[in-house]
Design an enzyme around this catalytic site. Structure first.
Site, PDB file in Angstrom:
ATOM      1  N   VAL A  74      -4.380 -34.482  -1.583  1.00 47.06           N
ATOM      2  CA  VAL A  74      -5.128 -34.149  -2.792  1.00 47.06           C
ATOM      3  C   VAL A  74      -6.406 -33.429  -2.368  1.00 47.06           C
ATOM      4  CG1 VAL A  74      -6.380 -35.137  -4.749  1.00 47.06           C
ATOM      5  CG2 VAL A  74      -4.216 -36.159  -4.017  1.00 47.06           C
ATOM      6  N   CYS A  75      -6.691 -32.281  -2.965  1.00 48.73           N
ATOM      7  CA  CYS A  75      -7.892 -31.522  -2.598  1.00 48.73           C
ATOM      8  C   CYS A  75      -9.150 -32.279  -2.987  1.00 48.73           C
ATOM      9  CB  CYS A  75      -7.897 -30.164  -3.285  1.00 48.73           C
ATOM     10  SG  CYS A  75      -9.487 -29.322  -3.109  1.00 48.73           S
ATOM     11  N   VAL A  76     -10.044 -32.437  -2.026  1.00 49.80           N
ATOM     12  CA  VAL A  76     -11.244 -33.251  -2.275  1.00 49.80           C
ATOM     13  C   VAL A  76     -12.149 -32.650  -3.351  1.00 49.80           C
ATOM     14  CG1 VAL A  76     -12.509 -32.222  -0.316  1.00 49.80           C
ATOM     15  CG2 VAL A  76     -13.192 -34.456  -1.195  1.00 49.80           C
TER      16      VAL A  76
END
Lengths: 135, 130
Positions: free
Chosen positions: B77-79
């Site tokens: 998941v992209c931070v």
């Protein structure tokens, strides 16, 4: 990682109706650190992302358009804008931000990053790519 | 073939997550390798364990977690996108002073570099979204 691939980031939406353009630009900036063969393309309503004089104060959105001017410093030096998309929207190159990059092999001469290309040319460029993102 | 997958839309609102899931199941069955699944934009919402869909519907989040467990899938998941949308792991909760986390099993939060790396390492990057 020694392998170099051709990356194209296609932008096809207007700048502020959705978060895709802003988050798309974040991918380009992070991707710049990987030293790949990178270019960007602006088509359809995406050409509005490069328009000069963007003012978002009334809408409350973050005006991220100054970030495009930094692309040259990130060595993103090829920015293709589709001619037909500009024409269909009553725009010309003069309506766009003058994006530039400095060529270290040419005594740091400042050169334009934006290239106006036809739909056919863009289609050929797309054909050459290894990795295509579109936002 | 070594494949990387990008999911750009959230669960239920949009079919992208379902299609990506079905694609991966089929690709694994055909003997392909999934290098990584990267969740971006509203796609990060696929990674909340607090999702509670009606019982007569598919559970999209649990389905990803189960697939990850069965095939050792790397679900990232992209931070930056996660911070905007409130997808939080224990480290992020601590760093940003949040009172809890909500990351689902099998998912991890990391940076956009993971997406670029996937594009470089995989034979094909497949993007699911609008």
């Amino acid at each position: 990682m020694s392998e170099t691939k051709k990356f194209m980031y296609i932008n096809r939406r207007p700048p502020y109706g959705t978060v895709y353009p802003l988050e798309g630009l974040e991918v380009v900036l992070i991707g710049a650190a990987f030293e790949q063969d990178v270019c960007m393309a602006f088509i359809s309503d995406g050409v509005f992302q490069l328009k000069q004089g963007q003012d978002t104060i009334e809408s409350g959105m973050k005006n991220f358009s100054p970030t495009y001017r930094a692309l040259g410093d990130y060595e993103v030096t090829r920015i293709y804008v589709e001619r037909e998309s500009l024409e269909e929207r009553g725009l010309t190159e003069a309506d766009l931000m003058p994006l530039t990059w400095e060529d270290e092999d040419d005594d740091w001469a400042e050169k334009p990053s934006i290239q106006i290309v036809s739909r056919t040319q863009l289609s050929d460029l797309l054909e050459e790519q290894d990795v295509v993102f579109n936002f | 073939m070594k494949l990387a997958v990008m999911v750009n839309e959230g669960p239920y609102t949009h079919q992208a997550s379902d299609t990506a899931y079905n694609f991966i199941v089929a690709a694994l069955a055909a003997g392909h390798e999934i290098f990584r699944v990267f969740f971006y934009h509203d796609g990060v919402n696929n990674g909340t364990r607090l999702s509670t869909p009606p019982q007569d519907d598919r559970h999209i989040v649990n389905r990803w977690s189960e697939l990850s467990k069965a095939h050792d899938l790397d679900l990232v998941v992209c931070v930056a996108a996660a911070q905007r949308r409130g997808i939080v792991d224990p480290d992020e909760a601590k760093r940003n002073g949040k009172d809890s986390d909500n990351i689902a099993p099998g998912f991890r939060i990391s940076g956009l570099g993971q997406l670029i790396e996937a594009g470089i390492q995989a034979d094909r990057l497949l993007v699911f979204g609008d």
